[in-house]
Enzyme design. Structure first.
Site, mmCIF file in Angstrom:
data_model
loop_
_atom_site.group_PDB
_atom_site.id
_atom_site.type_symbol
_atom_site.label_atom_id
_atom_site.label_comp_id
_atom_site.label_asym_id
_atom_site.label_seq_id
_atom_site.Cartn_x
_atom_site.Cartn_y
_atom_site.Cartn_z
ATOM 1 N N TYR B 35 0.831 -1.200 0.000
ATOM 2 C CA TYR B 35 0.000 0.000 0.000
ATOM 3 C C TYR B 35 0.876 1.265 0.000
ATOM 4 C CZ TYR B 35 -2.765 3.748 2.164
ATOM 5 O OH TYR B 35 -3.351 4.951 2.459
ATOM 6 N N ALA B 90 -2.181 9.263 4.681
ATOM 7 C CA ALA B 90 -3.322 8.721 5.429
ATOM 8 C C ALA B 90 -2.895 7.613 6.387
ATOM 9 C CB ALA B 90 -4.361 8.186 4.447
ATOM 10 N N SER B 117 -3.312 14.699 7.289
ATOM 11 C CA SER B 117 -4.311 14.226 6.332
ATOM 12 C C SER B 117 -5.726 14.214 6.908
ATOM 13 C CB SER B 117 -3.940 12.806 5.890
ATOM 14 O OG SER B 117 -4.971 12.227 5.131
ATOM 15 N N GLN B 138 -4.743 18.966 5.748
ATOM 16 C CA GLN B 138 -5.064 18.582 4.368
ATOM 17 C C GLN B 138 -6.527 18.203 4.294
ATOM 18 O OE1 GLN B 138 -5.713 15.131 3.542
ATOM 19 N NE2 GLN B 138 -6.172 15.570 1.395
ATOM 20 N N TYR B 140 -9.794 16.631 2.251
ATOM 21 C CA TYR B 140 -10.462 15.933 1.154
ATOM 22 C C TYR B 140 -11.909 16.385 1.131
ATOM 23 C CZ TYR B 140 -6.973 12.456 -0.292
ATOM 24 O OH TYR B 140 -5.867 11.829 -0.824
ATOM 25 N N THR B 166 -6.777 18.895 -1.363
ATOM 26 C CA THR B 166 -6.324 17.949 -2.384
ATOM 27 C C THR B 166 -7.450 17.699 -3.380
ATOM 28 O OG1 THR B 166 -4.864 16.872 -0.804
ATOM 29 C CG2 THR B 166 -5.424 15.634 -2.804
ATOM 30 N N LYS B 231 -3.874 21.368 -3.788
ATOM 31 C CA LYS B 231 -2.857 20.342 -4.054
ATOM 32 C C LYS B 231 -3.309 19.391 -5.165
ATOM 33 C CE LYS B 231 -0.290 16.535 -1.893
ATOM 34 N NZ LYS B 231 -0.965 15.331 -2.352
ATOM 35 N N HIS B 255 0.397 13.175 -7.120
ATOM 36 C CA HIS B 255 -0.052 12.302 -6.034
ATOM 37 C C HIS B 255 0.884 11.099 -5.880
ATOM 38 C CE1 HIS B 255 -3.878 12.187 -3.535
ATOM 39 N NE2 HIS B 255 -3.201 11.158 -3.083
ATOM 40 N N ARG B 258 0.085 7.790 -7.616
ATOM 41 C CA ARG B 258 -0.936 6.910 -7.045
ATOM 42 C C ARG B 258 -2.331 7.107 -7.641
ATOM 43 N NH1 ARG B 258 1.350 4.966 -2.005
ATOM 44 N NH2 ARG B 258 -0.676 4.356 -1.178
ATOM 45 N N ASP B 286 5.650 18.449 -4.892
ATOM 46 C CA ASP B 286 5.372 17.148 -4.289
ATOM 47 C C ASP B 286 5.537 16.061 -5.342
ATOM 48 O OD1 ASP B 286 3.892 15.485 -2.070
ATOM 49 O OD2 ASP B 286 2.778 15.065 -3.907
ATOM 50 N N SER B 287 5.956 14.882 -4.906
ATOM 51 C CA SER B 287 6.059 13.675 -5.757
ATOM 52 C C SER B 287 7.491 13.397 -6.212
ATOM 53 C CB SER B 287 5.152 13.750 -6.993
ATOM 54 O OG SER B 287 3.788 13.842 -6.634
ATOM 55 N N GLY B 288 8.146 12.536 -5.467
ATOM 56 C CA GLY B 288 9.418 12.017 -5.916
ATOM 57 C C GLY B 288 10.655 12.448 -5.144
ATOM 58 N N ILE B 289 10.490 13.343 -4.187
ATOM 59 C CA ILE B 289 11.658 13.786 -3.420
ATOM 60 C C ILE B 289 12.176 12.631 -2.556
ATOM 61 C CG2 ILE B 289 12.464 15.336 -1.577
ATOM 62 C CD1 ILE B 289 11.881 16.974 -3.971
#
Lengths: 362, 362, 362, 362
Positions: B35, B90, B117, B138, B140, B166, B231, B255, B258, B286-289
């Protein structure tokens, strides 16, 4: 080693159509599996067909209102719930005892369409009866016009209501030795290698004397009233010719990488061909669709609808009609999810601009 | 196989945040690990996010005087020692018994910030109390405005002082079956699949009816006084919309690979977005650091600060607050070293021209 | 596991310098081997340094008369038989009991030159005595000017007749724990981590306070009469500065991929730098040379001579002076063969036009 | 391990020439196999030669009338049924007891042609007698003009009716130690390494003093009336020189990747060279042909005919004349099939426009 028997339920853990392949493998003999999965030559086009989709980038467009979206499409006056047609594949009794009938039932249960091969292993009448509605017929040239016309008329009489003429495989490709009980039952007799003299070429003086020409396409156009599509085009000149001859549609295809290895992928030539067709005919995409995301990309690059091939045969091999229907449903769900995340509520919303700029080389 | 217990000290031999992954693996069940590490679709974006950084070249600038340099930053009037924020993730009780509280403590011990989250597995109040200072929240979308507003107001009352909305995951992604004692405790009830009729689409007639729209962003902007960030943006049109609606910041993100597989990496679209934002709002990446070098590259390409995700969860899974703090410290050290060798004494010195020309395609 | 002892003859089957690596492995401890072969960060630059050469295409020019060709070169009034210098490498007693002396002897036996490291594990005087002729001295900044000057003067007094100032590694890189009997014997004391306060940065307030600046280069230029080269430049602005300050030469280098990972390869930036230097100073190439073909490519792209690093240490580790001399000879033979097949009789004949057009992106 | 003996029939399951390799391996000693399959340097060119073909895309052109097509070609007044020449390969008795004679018989049985190497392991007279018709002779420079002329005159007297002068391998490449009974029987004595003094270069003062120059090509042109081809050109200036000196043909070749590693592939330079030659001389292609599809691509890019090398040696090693003839036939069948599917009825129909646009970088 005994082959596993068909399942009567969808196997657990299936997330995508490709997951069916692992279940199909123990249910097919090595020869049949190799025949299904193989490509010609070095397999360059077979692999490139799949890789091409990875080179096209999607673009997420959150916050777009796509409530009440759908994937409905009308082709030649026929309504379908989705743009995922089953491609013509020969000898489906290699994969399931009840062959083409089973796939045709599943296609129609999913409110879609199937194109039945000239090399079907069940009678054209039996298949259409099982489907319970008109199907499309794929035509291979039968060496001469009279013989071809007899096959064509049989299909039309049986109720097939569109003809897809495959033109990119004029020479019979190497095929596995068929089991005794699997054959092309709708042909008068299989096309055989024409006799050549010792100093003649098997290719030029043999096989190619049985191949169709552009004149034959023109002739064919005159024979039928139902929609006529030409399958197996990659070159824009050939697309132009097809349009000029009054065909109703065409299929961009490299025959799933099974004929001339090393040609462009269908995806690579699609944008230029779509630009040329520009709504003047129905434009179908074939070769390499494995997921709904792939279908989205082909539609964005200009196709009206797509054909899926090997994936539904995996479903057929594993769980018959249930498997085929599930494969179609999985791909449709993926297509819908991709549309929703890309901000497209209908197929008409799927455009070049739905893709990332970088997909277009910008 | 029993899972290894948490460590009470930093494990030996750790050189970079990524070294924590090997220690995290035996401490997480296969389901939880899958996950955490998984991506959507074929995992193209998940991998591309990481590879993108390798395509950006640094440039050493020896002999520059960088004595007394630092990595301090002010965001919305808040001072932080470094630009490495903890991204909203999450259900952190999947990774540590004390979940989000532990990560929040570590973030603040390192004089940074955490974004908590909507799907936190601890109460918002408990987390902020553990942190001992305001955190960011954050959000939703909760299917409709009243329900969303109640969640939002609860967070604001608890002391959260910025809201990150987000927007790129409107449909609940496939998630593992949660253990009984891990759930989104701050939600009135989890969003469930809306009922649809037999001939309706689960996507268009179901999930997407619960998704937010641009109108909802405008409405949200009116509800709160604290800084509002959006976001999950990749398209410049969406960035323009966000700016037009008066949001205070935005997060370029796919994301973490994902949601919609096959979109551009955040890094690929960052320069054009940075050019558009041009200081008019706070721009987060965001994404990949995975390393401080990656943060340097994102800052050079225009981000004001970056968010780190999976890496701090590795630290959390291995050694709790100590692990998270160590991950942050390692990345900050790497960022400082990269700055020093690149001739940048402060974050303001990190510019496009800090990179090699070839990174810009020249 | 006991390490294999040095050989007293060239091992059989050696075709290229790289063949020595397999023989070196069982003769070095894992720690020493890792120290020698490792790169910084993710090893991107380490690998790119080697791959870069494969991207440059040679061009065969048969039927050119190259009889009586040679590889002779004059640098700063010193004559060498070939343009393959031994790069400064620290602590060579890790690789051979008699360390730098052995390599220096071999360099001079092959009528070439060696640059001795500030971190040599033998006394500067002992090394030059073993060599039997002047050598070049590599200088690391010693934290301040007085201390640096004392080291420099010691080298000059010992007879070193050129100074190569390495500027791209201001912070001591992670290094293996040295054995008790191996240390930098020529330093007053090793540079240690400067003390910093709790809220200070180890990098900016610590290490970088000991780093040299452009002012220090200017000061250094004034201290010495022998040729001064600056080693570790990749950016053209830094090259321009070096020329402006009156240095006699410079070394394009990314430190063999051992300092800032992810910078351009030396080969990638060489053409532009060569264009800027244009004969105004001696231009040396460092980082990635493994074969004589590589040297040819660097010379064609504008270098006057090249430095080899790890390869001669492999020779040293296997067979001492014999191994180092053999490595140099193999590379020179490869260079000569490449010249002959490319139609170049002398180093002056090796030009951009000696390469295939496609090497230049045309 | 005893080697398998030759087969007296075509092995089962052979689909392409490359399938012979697996059968050849157990019939050749490791040394001979390595000699046959190896490349120089790092093997970059060896691999690139093969990969280059994958980068050229074919284009299917269905519905073209190619009945009565053929692959016939006339070179220098000689008629052949196909454009697949056997390249000169040394010491063929390494692969079959009856060596070159066997390959020559097969070439002519397939109504093609063979180029016999200066380093043949059977007498020139014996080979031509076995062939039963004139062959072509490949000439290596013999160090000086008189010695070269004596070898040349012997070949012409024996009935060889074309001379192919190989110029790209002036220095004898590393070769395996030949068995006692295999040697270059047609040479007065093998060229040996010329003596050099201690301070001289083995390359420049040794081998290269025996190499031919452009003057020698001009001299050679004057010695013979039969067609003269120069083999081993990649640079357009060298092609221009060859044309200027009145040669009848030339062979674009990088010697199968066996001489200078890292040069362009023959395929990469072919279009520009073809443009320069423009029918003024016979243009042959060498290096990398493994299939009839490859031959089609080389012809489309401008070659008049191609030479095949390693593949026919595989056939020779497995099944003697039968194997060589089968390899030629397989490639011709592949060429014919590729022509038919590409819409080309004759070699003259194979043009640049037969390829996909993308093959030309458009």
């Amino acid at each position: 080693m005994a082959l596993l028997s068909k399942l009567t339920a969808i196997p657990p853990g299936i997330q995508t159509a490709e997951d069916y392949l692992a279940h199909a493998q123990p249910r097919l003999s090595p020869e049949v599996l190799h025949y299904l999965e193989g490509g010609s030559g070095k397999g360059i086009s077979l692999k490139a067909n799949l890789d091409a989709f990875d080179g096209v980038q999607l673009m997420s467009r959150p916050l777009t209102d796509v409530r009440c979206g759908h994937t409905r499409i009308n082709l030649f006056g026929q309504n379908f719930e989705h743009p995922l047609l089953l491609a013509p594949i020969a000898y489906q009794r290699l994969f399931h005892d009840h062959g083409e009938s089973v796939a045709a039932m599943a296609a129609n249960a999913q409110t879609g369409q199937m194109v039945v091969s000239s090399l079907a292993s069940q009678s054209l009448e039996e298949i259409i009866e099982a489907a319970g509605q008109p199907l499309w017929f794929q035509l291979y040239w039968q060496g001469d016009r009279p013989r071809t016309l007899r096959l064509l008329n049989r299909a039309l009489s049986a109720g097939y209501n569109a003809v897809m003429f495959t033109v990119d495989a004029p020479v019979k490709q190497a095929v596995m030795a068929l089991p005794d009980d699997v054959r092309a039952v709708n042909l008068e007799s299989p096309l055989s290698q024409p006799p050549v003299q010792a100093n003649q070429s098997l290719v030029f003086d043999g096989w190619m004397t049985q191949a169709p020409s552009w004149d034959d396409v023109a002739w064919l156009r005159d024979q039928i009233k139902v929609p006529l599509l030409v399958k197996g085009l990659l070159h824009t000149d050939d697309v132009a010719n097809t349009l000029r001859l009054g065909c109703d549609g065409l299929v961009v295809s490299n025959h799933g990488g099974r004929v001339l290895d090393g040609v462009p992928t269908s995806l690579a030539v699609l944008p230029e061909i779509a630009n040329m067709v520009a709504g003047k005919a129905c434009l179908l995409f074939d070769s390499g669709i494995r997921r709904g995301q792939d279908a989205f990309k082909a539609l964005a690059l200009g196709a009206d609808a797509v054909m899926i091939g090997r994936p539904y045969i995996w479903g057929l091999s594993v769980a018959g009609a249930l498997g085929v229907a599930h494969v179609i449903r999985l791909m449709r769900d993926e297509l819908e999810m991709t549309m929703a995340l890309s901000g497209a509520a209908t197929l008409a919303d799927i455009k070049l601009s739905s893709l990332s700029d970088s997909a277009l080389g910008r």
